[in-house]
Design a protein around this motif. Structure first.
Motif, PDB file in Angstrom:
ATOM      1  N   UNK A 227     -43.548  -0.788 -59.084  1.00 51.90           N
ATOM      2  CA  UNK A 227     -44.537  -1.748 -59.578  1.00 51.90           C
ATOM      3  C   UNK A 227     -45.949  -1.322 -59.199  1.00 51.90           C
ATOM      4  N   UNK A 228     -46.138  -1.002 -57.918  1.00 48.35           N
ATOM      5  CA  UNK A 228     -47.462  -0.646 -57.422  1.00 48.35           C
ATOM      6  C   UNK A 228     -47.897   0.714 -57.956  1.00 48.35           C
ATOM      7  N   UNK A 229     -46.966   1.656 -58.043  1.00 48.16           N
ATOM      8  CA  UNK A 229     -47.316   2.986 -58.527  1.00 48.16           C
ATOM      9  C   UNK A 229     -47.797   2.939 -59.970  1.00 48.16           C
ATOM     10  N   UNK A 230     -47.153   2.138 -60.816  1.00 52.41           N
ATOM     11  CA  UNK A 230     -47.596   2.058 -62.207  1.00 52.41           C
ATOM     12  C   UNK A 230     -49.024   1.524 -62.311  1.00 52.41           C
ATOM     13  N   UNK A 231     -49.402   0.631 -61.402  1.00 48.48           N
ATOM     14  CA  UNK A 231     -50.782   0.124 -61.416  1.00 48.48           C
ATOM     15  C   UNK A 231     -51.756   1.205 -60.965  1.00 48.48           C
ATOM     16  N   UNK A 232     -51.379   1.990 -59.954  1.00 49.39           N
ATOM     17  CA  UNK A 232     -52.271   2.996 -59.385  1.00 49.39           C
ATOM     18  C   UNK A 232     -52.388   4.244 -60.253  1.00 49.39           C
ATOM     19  N   UNK A 233     -51.412   4.472 -61.133  1.00 52.07           N
ATOM     20  CA  UNK A 233     -51.305   5.747 -61.855  1.00 52.07           C
ATOM     21  C   UNK A 233     -52.183   5.803 -63.086  1.00 52.07           C
ATOM     22  N   UNK A 234     -52.380   7.037 -63.550  1.00 53.65           N
ATOM     23  CA  UNK A 234     -53.051   7.251 -64.825  1.00 53.65           C
ATOM     24  C   UNK A 234     -54.388   7.941 -64.674  1.00 53.65           C
ATOM     25  N   UNK A 235     -54.822   8.637 -65.717  1.00 47.73           N
ATOM     26  CA  UNK A 235     -56.050   9.431 -65.642  1.00 47.73           C
ATOM     27  C   UNK A 235     -57.309   8.570 -65.570  1.00 47.73           C
ATOM     28  N   UNK A 236     -58.354   9.169 -65.027  1.00 43.85           N
ATOM     29  CA  UNK A 236     -59.687   8.583 -65.035  1.00 43.85           C
ATOM     30  C   UNK A 236     -60.629   9.548 -65.749  1.00 43.85           C
ATOM     31  N   UNK A 237     -61.672   9.037 -66.378  1.00 44.46           N
ATOM     32  CA  UNK A 237     -62.571   9.916 -67.150  1.00 44.46           C
ATOM     33  C   UNK A 237     -63.194  11.026 -66.319  1.00 44.46           C
ATOM     34  N   UNK A 238     -63.463  10.750 -65.034  1.00 43.81           N
ATOM     35  CA  UNK A 238     -64.160  11.753 -64.216  1.00 43.81           C
ATOM     36  C   UNK A 238     -63.227  12.817 -63.664  1.00 43.81           C
TER      37      UNK A 238
END
Length: 482
Positions: A227-238
């Protein structure tokens, strides 16, 4: 909810479900959390900064009146004191930064807040996160709730203790050299070092060369970490690591037919305290009973080569972070000896020293890739020693073998750390000394869901955090207010 159930021991997934159903209010959960903190934190020192209770309760009441804003809606969450939370100090366990208030959230913290989490405060960590024992020059050391005379591990020690005792429903942490894994194992919890690139790093500084540490989740069960990992994951523009990140989602715990390699003490290369390997081997039977094939393995790579590569790249990375402090004699005098040692060592390295260390790292990645053509996961203990006395800075000896550095006693975490593999720790149970220990489950690059599925299947059989929770009922009586 059934009033006889201590809901502070429930998983974050279960608590979130009760909030969404209207059977539990965010305000009630927060009130109980704040009371638990008042009862046990003075003894344990897990939380080092806390937001104003009235402000927190007002935020919880707003959550109760609002539509859910995300998967963490109304859940109390604590953030490791290496990351920034707007309006709270970020000391990093150092007197040099004590009282310095953050103006903005770190990127992953902003995601936690946007997902509905109520951030209650900051968790204890060693100075700059260096070392597997949570003590520093700013706060009292964080104590192990299973034995107050022992270390809780580190560097995400405060996060682990807060979770184990119900002072938070979820906690984040970071892991360079076992900083999520070691405290999870020593506090009867689950901790996950994600694959490199899944959780983006800081918004400033180098984004290419110093890829050793990563943020990640800790929880009372694997589903909480997913649950927490899915919130923390994913690319950022920078961030240049902008690959698509598939969500973990719900865990099914289906592992029949999987093949696991048991690496033990790496073919005798690492000293391990008595009782740890036998406890871990007993825990491995859970996987066998679930239909997996567990095979003892010979050491697949030179332990000394791994250590040389790791310590070179680690000192180089730390020197990058602390060189400006070291250039100021007054500031340098306030650093812990281990930070000075790492920085001085890193500053002496040549470009070719770093290149040769990276070549070893590349060789290990290629070897590990070939191993995962045969195995679905590799398993190691989570630590080479049991939780040690809290007044030790670090263990100086294991099984009669001298430890030549402050971190040699955690050598078994570097196979995953060096090449950015996902590694989850599950509780292995308790030794004859009554102390907790864990197992590391290491997966192929990017297979975070695979290691979480193995952890989930194991959890459904063992449920160690529920069967043997931290004895919080005795902790409050150990502290009396002045």
């Amino acid at each position: 909810m059934n009033d006889s159930v201590d809901f502070l021991r429930l998983s974050a997934v279960a608590l979130g479900r009760e909030i969404l159903k209207g059977k539990l209010s965010a305000e009630t959960l927060l009130e109980a959390t704040l009371q638990r903190i008042a009862d046990v934190n003075p003894t344990l020192n897990a939380l080092v900064f806390r937001r104003d209770p009235d402000e927190l309760l007002a935020e919880a009441r707003v959550a109760d009146r609002s539509e859910p804003v995300g998967p963490l809606h109304g859940l109390p969450l604590a953030v490791k004191d290496l990351a920034d939370v707007a309006g709270l100090p970020t000391s990093q366990g150092s007197p040099l930064f004590a009282g310095q208030v953050a103006k903005a959230d770190s990127p992953h913290v902003a995601r936690l807040r946007a997902a509905g989490a109520i951030i209650i405060g900051k968790t204890n960590t060693p100075e700059f996160g260096l070392g597997g024992h949570t003590y520093n020059q700013v706060f009292e050391p964080c104590r192990n709730p299973y034995d107050l005379s022992r270390s809780c591990g580190g560097s995400s020690g405060g996060a682990a203790v807060a979770l184990a005792t119900g002072m938070a429903s979820l906690a984040d942490g970071s892991d360079m050299m076992g900083s999520l894994r070691n405290p999870a194992g020593w506090n009867n919890l689950y901790g996950l070092r994600p694959s490199w690139g899944r959780v983006p790093g800081a918004a400033s500084g180098d984004m290419y060369l110093h890829r050793l540490s990563t943020n990640g989740p800790m929880g009372r069960c694997p589903s909480d970490m997913a649950l927490l990992l899915d919130v923390m994951s994913g690319p950022l523009p920078h961030n240049p690591q902008r690959m698509a990140i598939p969500a973990i989602g719900a865990l099914g715990g289906e592992i029949k037919g999987k093949r696991i390699g048991w690496l033990g003490d790496w073919g005798g290369a690492w000293p391990v305290e008595e009782g740890i390997l036998s406890l871990c081997e007993t825990a491995l039977r859970v996987f066998e009973d679930a239909g997996t094939q567990v095979e003892p393995m010979a050491a697949p790579f030179s332990a000394e080569a791994l250590w040389h590569s790791w310590t070179t790249l680690r000192s180089w990375s730390i020197a990058r972070e602390l060189v400006a402090i070291m250039e100021d004699p007054d500031k340098a005098a306030k650093l812990k000896p281990e930070a000075v040692w790492e920085t001085e060592r890193g500053l002496k390295l040549s470009a070719m020293d770093v290149h040769r260390a990276s070549e070893i790292r590349s060789d290990w990645y290629r070897r590990a890739h070939s191993l995962f053509e045969t195995y679905d996961a590799l398993i190691l203990p989570s630590a080479q020693v049991w939780p040690f006395p809290i007044d030790w800075p670090w263990p100086k000896e294991i099984a009669g073998q001298h430890m030549d550095t402050y971190h040699r006693w955690m050598e078994l975490v570097i196979p995953a750390s060096l090449i950015g593999l996902p590694a989850v720790v599950v509780p292995a149970g308790f030794g004859e000394n009554g102390l907790p220990m864990g197992l590391q489950i290491i997966g192929r690059d990017g297979d975070d869901k695979g290691v979480l599925e193995l952890a989930e299947a194991y959890h459904r059989v063992t449920v160690w955090p529920e069967r043997h929770p931290a004895p919080v009922d005795q902790l409050g009586s150990l502290h009396s207010e002045p």
